[in-house]
Enzyme design. Sequence first.
Site, short mmCIF file in Angstrom:
data_model
loop_
_atom_site.label_atom_id
_atom_site.label_comp_id
_atom_site.label_asym_id
_atom_site.label_seq_id
_atom_site.Cartn_x
_atom_site.Cartn_y
_atom_site.Cartn_z
N ASP A 16 0.95 -1.06 -0.06
CA ASP A 16 0.17 -0.01 0.05
C ASP A 16 1.00 1.26 0.06
OD1 ASP A 16 -2.76 1.25 0.11
OD2 ASP A 16 -1.76 2.22 1.96
N GLU A 18 0.83 5.59 0.83
CA GLU A 18 0.06 6.95 1.03
C GLU A 18 0.87 7.89 0.27
OE1 GLU A 18 -2.40 7.04 2.98
OE2 GLU A 18 -2.17 5.01 3.71
N GLU A 63 -5.83 18.66 4.76
CA GLU A 63 -6.93 17.53 4.11
C GLU A 63 -6.18 16.25 4.14
OE1 GLU A 63 -6.58 20.45 2.85
OE2 GLU A 63 -8.61 21.65 3.42
N HIS A 165 -5.18 6.21 8.52
CA HIS A 165 -4.41 5.30 7.39
C HIS A 165 -2.85 5.36 7.59
CE1 HIS A 165 -8.07 4.60 4.88
NE2 HIS A 165 -8.55 5.57 5.59
N ASP A 170 -2.19 -0.39 6.58
CA ASP A 170 -2.92 -1.10 5.56
C ASP A 170 -2.78 -2.31 4.82
OD1 ASP A 170 -4.75 1.05 6.20
OD2 ASP A 170 -4.56 2.03 4.55
#
Length: 254
Positions: A16, A18, A63, A165, A170
């Site tokens: 995974d 980010e 965000e 996350h 993940d």
Amino acid sequence: MRATSHTGNPPKICFDTESTGLDTANDRVVEIGCVRLDGRIITLNPEDRFQVYINPGFDMDDEVIAIHHITNEFLEDKPPFEAVVDDFLAFISGAELMAHNAKFDVGIINAELARLGKGRLEDYVAKITDTMDIARKVFPGRHVTMDNLCAILHIDLEERKEKGHGALLDAELLAQVYVDMTRGQNQIALESGIDPLRWGGMPEDLPVIKATSEELAEHERILGIVEKKCKSTCDWTRRLKGEIGFDAEPKTDA
């Protein structure tokens, strides 16, 4: 690094990423997490984990930080992608790479590789598998987001709720989801005849609808056809006649 699993097949690696955003062409990777399976076993060996944080070279919006909790300050002293890419490629080399919504994770890594003239992920691995495709087959008609699959499979999400996350977190969850949803018949509640993962269990207020006389007659007719073709009396008929108990083992051919 192991080139193959103990089965002789390419090892499966759940991974995974980010990132600074969702634009695979222009956003950058800030974390990569990988978990290598030993066959179908999620080991605790450090050698089966790969995690690295990456400085993207610019600040992220609040965000985005709110999603993965990786701050700009945390990334200030982290290496750029070009400094870690060879270690990452060595870890995944020759493996089956699995990601949930692989189009995004593969896309953003490929964009990073392209900037360095290092080709594509497909050049380094044996296969790329999108576990969303597997989930759609295992749970047709269900939402196959990671959160929903974890809920269906009763996988704890407390750490994710607390920390946000994270690529390695993940990847760990994906490994659990993959193993559980591809396990097969040992996930079926045979004592009830209902798969609780697919149907959510038996409702307590499930109504009992009794067969009509016409339906019972049709049932008897079908049993008669079966018995005629098999030249034998069905165990169900024998149970109804009291010849054998309902807990008796069914007959099997020699």
